[in-house]
Design an enzyme around this catalytic site. Structure first.
Site, PDB file in Angstrom:
ATOM      1  N   CYS A  64       0.940  -1.180   0.165  1.00 56.06           N
ATOM      2  CA  CYS A  64      -0.260  -0.045   0.225  1.00 56.06           C
ATOM      3  C   CYS A  64       0.670   0.904   0.078  1.00 56.06           C
ATOM      4  O   CYS A  64       2.284   1.032   0.491  1.00 56.06           O
ATOM      5  CB  CYS A  64      -0.932   0.128   1.421  1.00 56.06           C
ATOM      6  N   GLU A 111      -8.077   8.975   2.362  1.00 55.71           N
ATOM      7  CA  GLU A 111      -7.617   8.529   0.793  1.00 55.71           C
ATOM      8  C   GLU A 111      -8.788   7.914   0.009  1.00 55.71           C
ATOM      9  O   GLU A 111      -9.892   7.652  -0.252  1.00 55.71           O
ATOM     10  CB  GLU A 111      -6.510   7.492   1.631  1.00 55.71           C
TER      11      GLU A 111
END
Length: 171
Positions: A64, A111
């Site tokens: 990630c 996000e």
């Protein structure tokens, strides 16, 4: 200085900002998450290194991160998978989702995360600055462990793992 891509709720690029500043101010920015499965349909997890600026020592998806300015999410996923786990393998875009949460150190994750899936069976060579441990885990075992030890996993991983597991068979 690492910069992230600032976006609106439709994922339209609005500019860039220094990564820590974006997390301190809780500004919406683009991210990527990668989930790799092996031939046994086990998911490759990583344990984030102790030096990470947030969510250190927590288990999460294979990789990630954030795209660099002017970098496509798919290119960022490929790049960061190699940098974090030492892996090169084809990836398929799966979906994107928005999440926002307060983290330690007065940081906020806000996000718009592009999720990619892939298949991998070969050697893993994690970068110790990024990853302290890794393991393949079966779906049943993973779900049981998350239920028993939710504090051991990152916030975003717990949000999307079921959706990825449910949709992986289509890719």
């Amino acid at each position: 200085m690492d910069e992230v891509i600032i976006v609106d709720k439709n994922d339209t690029q609005m500019g860039t900002m220094e990564k820590m500043e974006a997390h301190q101010k809780g500004v919406l920015h683009r991210a990527i998450s990668v989930f790799l499965f092996n031939d046994k349909q086990e998911l490759l997890l990583q344990k984030r290194a102790s030096g990470k600026y947030h969510s250190a020592n927590l288990w999460t998806n294979t990789c990630c991160s954030h795209p660099k300015p002017d970098e496509e999410a798919s290119d960022a996923a490929t790049r960061r998978l190699k940098e974090e786990m030492g892996i090169e393998t084809p990836l398929t875009w799966c979906f994107k989702f928005h999440y926002e949460t307060k983290l330690e150190n007065e940081l906020t994750e806000n996000e718009l995360d592009h999720v990619f899936v892939g298949h991998y069976n070969a050697q893993v060579q994690p970068n110790p600055d990024e990853v302290s441990d890794y393991r393949y885990v079966g779906t049943k075992e993973l779900k049981s462990d998350i239920e028993a030890h939710p504090e051991a996993y990152t916030f975003w991983f717990k949000l999307i793992v079921d959706r990825v597991l449910d949709s992986y068979s289509r890719y």
